[in-house]
Design a protein around this motif. Structure first.
Motif, PDB file in Angstrom:
ATOM      1  N   HIS A  95     -13.379   5.988 -23.285  1.00 11.27           N
ATOM      2  CA  HIS A  95     -12.394   4.833 -23.929  1.00 11.27           C
ATOM      3  C   HIS A  95     -11.376   5.165 -23.374  1.00 11.27           C
ATOM      4  CE1 HIS A  95     -12.066   4.311 -28.577  1.00 11.27           C
ATOM      5  NE2 HIS A  95     -10.765   3.772 -27.894  1.00 11.27           N
ATOM      6  N   HIS A  99      -9.355   1.485 -22.415  1.00 13.99           N
ATOM      7  CA  HIS A  99      -8.054   0.486 -22.914  1.00 13.99           C
ATOM      8  C   HIS A  99      -7.460  -0.408 -21.344  1.00 13.99           C
ATOM      9  CE1 HIS A  99      -8.526   0.281 -27.119  1.00 13.99           C
ATOM     10  NE2 HIS A  99      -8.923   1.664 -26.821  1.00 13.99           N
ATOM     11  N   ASP A 118      -3.748   5.876 -29.110  1.00  7.25           N
ATOM     12  CA  ASP A 118      -4.131   4.942 -30.512  1.00  7.25           C
ATOM     13  C   ASP A 118      -4.260   6.219 -31.274  1.00  7.25           C
ATOM     14  OD1 ASP A 118      -6.127   6.569 -28.382  1.00  7.25           O
ATOM     15  OD2 ASP A 118      -7.830   5.081 -28.245  1.00  7.25           O
ATOM     16  N   ASP A 278      -9.960  -1.445 -29.573  1.00 10.84           N
ATOM     17  CA  ASP A 278     -10.918  -0.945 -29.907  1.00 10.84           C
ATOM     18  C   ASP A 278     -11.450  -2.831 -29.158  1.00 10.84           C
ATOM     19  OD1 ASP A 278      -9.622   1.117 -29.633  1.00 10.84           O
ATOM     20  OD2 ASP A 278     -11.649   1.880 -30.978  1.00 10.84           O
TER      21      ASP A 278
END
Ligand SMILES: [Fe+2]
Length: 473
Positions: A95, A99, A118, A278
């Protein structure tokens, strides 16, 4: 090679398609399903993406099994299981790495520090990376439950807003509050850059005072101040640790335009991709698989309505009605309307706010943003950098001349436009400047209340029927 990047099972599903480093398509699922913050990609967005090419490989923005293990072992409730729409080889990236790739590979930097903040992906919540010669390396990570994003979201929920969705409303409310009232109390929830009072994933569960309507604004103001303080400390730490002077900032926290402005005091240059949350990570995953910088030229990458930018019609409407609703060309990739799905209006008229609010039926305290010809920006706003994607909130220097786009605290969230960036919108501004002496318009998103930005022709028809008003296309 054509790569389809997928982001799904988060609060903002999206698809991106790249070919040999060129971006062919990038858009959000919500624009097609009309479900705000849609978690899943639907048939319509998949078909629209495939109009631009047939992929040979798929890149997915998370490691689903790692996310599942976090949910089982450490808690938090969310979905983890992607729906892969095509029978092709899939490469999964973490994840935060997605990013980081979405930011670094769309930037013009060769050598930079990359900071990702995040709420939560798999385990990582705050990461620092270096980007050097197309290679991205992890330098430091902080894991769940410590999280800048969860801290902000928990307070969003505490004051009665929707977490993971309405953080931008709380940010707007901060200008109407007094941060002093709850400063000490909020500070104790996040007393240093590596410590927080508890896991904020389940919200603030020990607030012992009644919350009045005004308290909501005061809490928002205190939370914003504490967030800004910790953000600056974290960024200074990242700069010192990596010895880099250029910053790539990504993750949902990079949408906090009020806090972002201070980054220019720390770094010589800053890049925040216009879709840092996201929903930008489908592009990040695709770029991760490509493994090189991609050719970032424009955020207008979504559904194509075609047409030439209707400059004359917009100016006519602005002079006649002070407002022009416009939908043309390709939709913006990112949460902001940047001229292709926008309501533009005369910023000089203080009553225009009410007129636009009446159309949009939104909270009266929410600010409207200005769009300005880039070369005029420093005369009107306290800024010496460009803000092409409305990512920085700065002090307005002539608030009495453009009251409709100045927030309660004297600031504006500015979009700067150059001729290269958007020739049509630049021409509108340039004509408007010739007529009024003001190189600025109000720019807000064109959507039906509670719905995502307009996307296709059917949405325009729907909007015209709902508001009995014409969209210029
Ligand atoms: Fe994220």
């Amino acid at each position: 090679m054509i790569i389809l990047g997928i982001n799904e099972t988060s609060h903002d599903a999206s698809l991106s398609l790249i070919k040999d480093g060129e971006i062919l398509f990038a858009s959000h699922a919500e624009r097609y399903s009309k479900k705000k913050n849609d978690w899943y990609n639907n048939k319509d967005i998949i078909l629209d993406a495939l109009n631009y090419g047939t992929p040979n490989a798929i890149a997915y923005y998370e490691k689903p099994w790692l996310k599942k293990s976090r949910i089982l072992l450490r808690g938090g409730s969310s979905d983890w299981k992607p729906h892969i729409p095509l029978d092709l080889p899939v490469k999964y990236f973490s994840h935060h790495y997605s990013h980081a790739c979405a930011g670094y590979y769309t930037s013009k930097f060769n050598d930079a520090v990359i900071v990702v903040l995040d709420a939560i992906g798999e385990y990582n919540t705050s990461t620092i990376w270096t980007g050097e010669n197309n290679k991205i390396k992890l330098v430091k990570k902080y894991n769940y439950p410590f999280s800048f994003g969860l801290f902000y979201s928990a307070f969003t929920q505490l004051i009665g807003l929707m977490p993971n969705q309405e953080e931008y409303i709380m940010m707007g409310m901060a200008a109407y509050g007094d941060p002093k009232k709850y400063w000490k109390k909020v500070y104790e929830y996040f007393p240093s850059i590596n410590f927080q009072k508890y896991n904020f994933h389940t919200g603030i569960n020990d607030w012992d005072e009644e919350i009045t309507e005004q308290d909501k604004f005061d809490i928002a103001a205190a939370v914003q101040k504490v967030y800004e303080l910790r953000l600056i400390e974290f960024m200074r730490y990242a700069a010192a640790k990596t010895q880099k002077t250029k910053l790539v900032f990504m993750g949902g926290c990079a949408l906090n335009s009020s806090a972002n402005t201070a980054l220019w005091d720390i770094f010589s240059d800053v890049w925040i991709m216009p879709n840092p949350g996201d929903s930008g990570s489908s592009l990040g995953a695709a770029a991760a698989l490509y493994g090189n910088h991609i050719n970032w030229k424009t955020p207008y990458l979504g559904h194509d309505l075609g047409g030439k930018y209707p400059v004359t019609e917009i100016i006519t409407s602005l002079i006649r009605d002070k407002v022009a609703a416009v939908a043309t060309g390709r939709a913006e990739f990112g949460p902001r309307a940047l001229g292709n799905r926008s309501i533009l209006a005369d910023p000089r008229d203080p009553n225009i706010k009410d007129k636009v609010n009446l159309i949009k039926q939104r909270e009266l305290f929410r600010p409207f943003a200005p769009v300005i010809m880039a070369e005029h920006a420093s005369r009107w706003f306290d800024m010496n950098f460009e803000s092409p994607y409305m990512q920085y909130t700065v002090k307005c220097l002539q608030p009495e001349r453009i009251p409709a786009v100045v927030h309660k605290d004297g600031t504006s969230r500015v979009q700067t436009v150059t001729k290269e960036q958007h020739p049509g919108l630049y021409e509108v501004l340039s004509n408007w400047y010739a007529i009024t002496g003001i190189p600025i318009l109000l720019n807000t998103s064109l959507n039906i209340k509670g719905q995502p930005l307009l996307n296709d022709k059917n949405d325009i028809d729907q909007w015209e029927k709902t508001y009995k008003s014409k969209v210029i296309r």
